[in-house]
Design an enzyme around this catalytic site. Structure first.
Site, PDB file in Angstrom:
ATOM      1  N   THR A  65      -1.934   8.734   1.343  1.00  0.00           N
ATOM      2  CA  THR A  65      -1.985   7.265   1.428  1.00  0.00           C
ATOM      3  C   THR A  65      -3.083   6.893   2.435  1.00  0.00           C
ATOM      4  O   THR A  65      -3.817   7.759   2.908  1.00  0.00           O
ATOM      5  CB  THR A  65      -0.648   6.690   1.947  1.00  0.00           C
ATOM      6  OG1 THR A  65      -0.509   7.038   3.323  1.00  0.00           O
ATOM      7  CG2 THR A  65       0.545   7.198   1.161  1.00  0.00           C
ATOM      8  N   TYR A 110       3.324   7.515  18.110  1.00  0.00           N
ATOM      9  CA  TYR A 110       3.863   7.479  16.743  1.00  0.00           C
ATOM     10  C   TYR A 110       5.162   8.285  16.669  1.00  0.00           C
ATOM     11  O   TYR A 110       6.177   7.816  16.151  1.00  0.00           O
ATOM     12  CB  TYR A 110       2.821   8.052  15.785  1.00  0.00           C
ATOM     13  CG  TYR A 110       3.239   8.079  14.328  1.00  0.00           C
ATOM     14  CD1 TYR A 110       3.472   6.897  13.633  1.00  0.00           C
ATOM     15  CD2 TYR A 110       3.396   9.287  13.642  1.00  0.00           C
ATOM     16  CE1 TYR A 110       3.847   6.915  12.295  1.00  0.00           C
ATOM     17  CE2 TYR A 110       3.761   9.318  12.313  1.00  0.00           C
ATOM     18  CZ  TYR A 110       3.985   8.131  11.637  1.00  0.00           C
ATOM     19  OH  TYR A 110       4.363   8.151  10.308  1.00  0.00           O
ATOM     20  N   SER A 133       0.838  -1.207   0.000  1.00  0.00           N
ATOM     21  CA  SER A 133       0.000   0.000   0.000  1.00  0.00           C
ATOM     22  C   SER A 133       0.870   1.252   0.000  1.00  0.00           C
ATOM     23  O   SER A 133       2.046   1.206   0.393  1.00  0.00           O
ATOM     24  CB  SER A 133      -0.874  -0.040   1.270  1.00  0.00           C
ATOM     25  OG  SER A 133      -1.571   1.164   1.465  1.00  0.00           O
ATOM     26  N   LYS A 172       8.992   7.129  15.777  1.00  0.00           N
ATOM     27  CA  LYS A 172       9.679   7.671  14.592  1.00  0.00           C
ATOM     28  C   LYS A 172      10.933   8.475  14.981  1.00  0.00           C
ATOM     29  O   LYS A 172      11.906   8.504  14.228  1.00  0.00           O
ATOM     30  CB  LYS A 172       8.707   8.517  13.764  1.00  0.00           C
ATOM     31  CG  LYS A 172       7.587   7.694  13.104  1.00  0.00           C
ATOM     32  CD  LYS A 172       8.129   6.706  12.076  1.00  0.00           C
ATOM     33  CE  LYS A 172       7.026   6.041  11.264  1.00  0.00           C
ATOM     34  NZ  LYS A 172       7.556   5.136  10.222  1.00  0.00           N
TER      35      LYS A 172
END
Ligand SMILES: NC(=O)c1ccc[n+]([C@@H]2O[C@H](COP(=O)([O-])OP(=O)(O)OC[C@H]3O[C@@H](n4cnc5c(N)ncnc54)[C@H](OP(=O)(O)O)[C@@H]3O)[C@@H](O)[C@H]2O)c1
Length: 265
Positions: free
Chosen positions: A189, A154, A15, A158
């Site tokens: 996306t 998140y 994806s 990261k």
């Protein structure tokens, strides 16, 4: 690094950015090893690339099971041969306030985004060192450079990827290994749709920032250019998401004020 006839292992190939990396790199003559959890989708993507399934491989895996990744990679290498480039791209985001979020969500984000990256690199780096050349590309995020609301887990995962890559680059330069950290801003996306809510389920809705973000084709053109130029780090995005790391670096107090004022509901 030249791409033609290189073997490139891409995670998150089913994806978004990973899928487009498969397309653009295969069109430049690379042989791709496609990984993610959804095997059927990976087979469809591999079959659609130039040379199809005769030239490209599908290796399904779950980045959350970092203990299993070394074994999966080793058993695949026997058939595939040397891998020249690893792209750690598979990942998952978050949209929830810290105060509401279960600890298990933090564990899941670190497992997939950080330990998955470490384990894949651990499995493939020794082969690159033996070849005296290679490239590790890890897709972090602008959220790996700056903090903003709803992304405590998140961003933590990261930022960890950015630190890991900085150290890895220092250690592997003498072996001829190039380490590229990619920090995308908002890219169109499914990342927001798949982002975890406070209980670890997909939020199943899009964000305006992603809908108005950079096209995935343009993002991947930027990543491929950085690979060809042997860059250490690249930010790809448009608008505020692209300039945020620079604002934070030179005007940290101003950036923190803006970040605290951003609407999130
Ligand atoms: N889009 C953005 O705005 C943006 C911005 C900054 C950084 N990024 C980063 O870019 C990378 C790619 O994301 P994307 O935007 O292309 O999102 P996406 O369309 O949701 O794709 C995510 C990919 O990661 C794979 N994945 C997720 N969890 C996995 C797991 N446990 N094991 C193996 N594969 C897994 C998914 O495949 P399966 O579901 O088939 O496993 C899918 O192929 C991520 O690391 C993301 O953090 C994206």
């Amino acid at each position: 690094m030249d791409i033609n006839n290189k073997t490139i292992w891409i995670t998150g190939a089913s994806s978004g950015i990973g899928l487009e990396l498969c397309r653009q790199l295969a069109s430049k003559g690379a042989r791709i090893i496609l990984s993610a959890r959804r095997r059927e989708l990976l087979l469809e993507v591999a079959a659609s690339l130039p040379g199809g399934l005769d030239r490209h491989w599908v290796v399904p895996l779950d980045l959350a099971n970092s203990d299993n990744l070394g074994g999966i990679v080793q058993s695949s290498l026997a058939d595939i041969g040397p891998v020249h480039i690893l792209i750690n791209n598979g990942g998952i985001s978050q949209r929830s306030l810290f105060i509401d979020t279960d600890l298990s969500v933090y564990r899941q984000l670190m497992e997939v985004n950080y330990l998955g990256t470490v384990a894949m690199t651990k499995a493939l780096l020794p082969g690159m060192v033996a070849q005296g050349q290679g490239m590790v590309v890890s897709v972090s995020s602008v959220a790996g450079k700056i903090g903003s609301k709803l992304r405590t887990g998140y961003s933590g995962s990261k930022f960890a990827v950015v630190g890991f890559m900085d150290c890895l680059r220092a250690e592997t330069a003498e072996h001829g290994i190039q380490c590229l950290t990619v920090c995308p801003g908002s890219i169109q996306t499914n990342i927001a749709i798949n982002a975890l809510n406070e209980h670890g389920a997909a939020q199943n809705k899009n964000d305006d920032s992603i809908l108005n973000g950079m096209s995935v084709e343009k993002c991947v053109q930027g990543i491929v250019k950085a690979m060809l130029n042997n860059n250490d780090e690249v930010v790809v995005g448009k608008g505020l998401s692209a300039i945020a790391p620079t604002i934070k670096r030179f005007f940290p107090a101003l950036f923190n004020k803006i970040s605290a004022k951003m609407e999130y509901r």
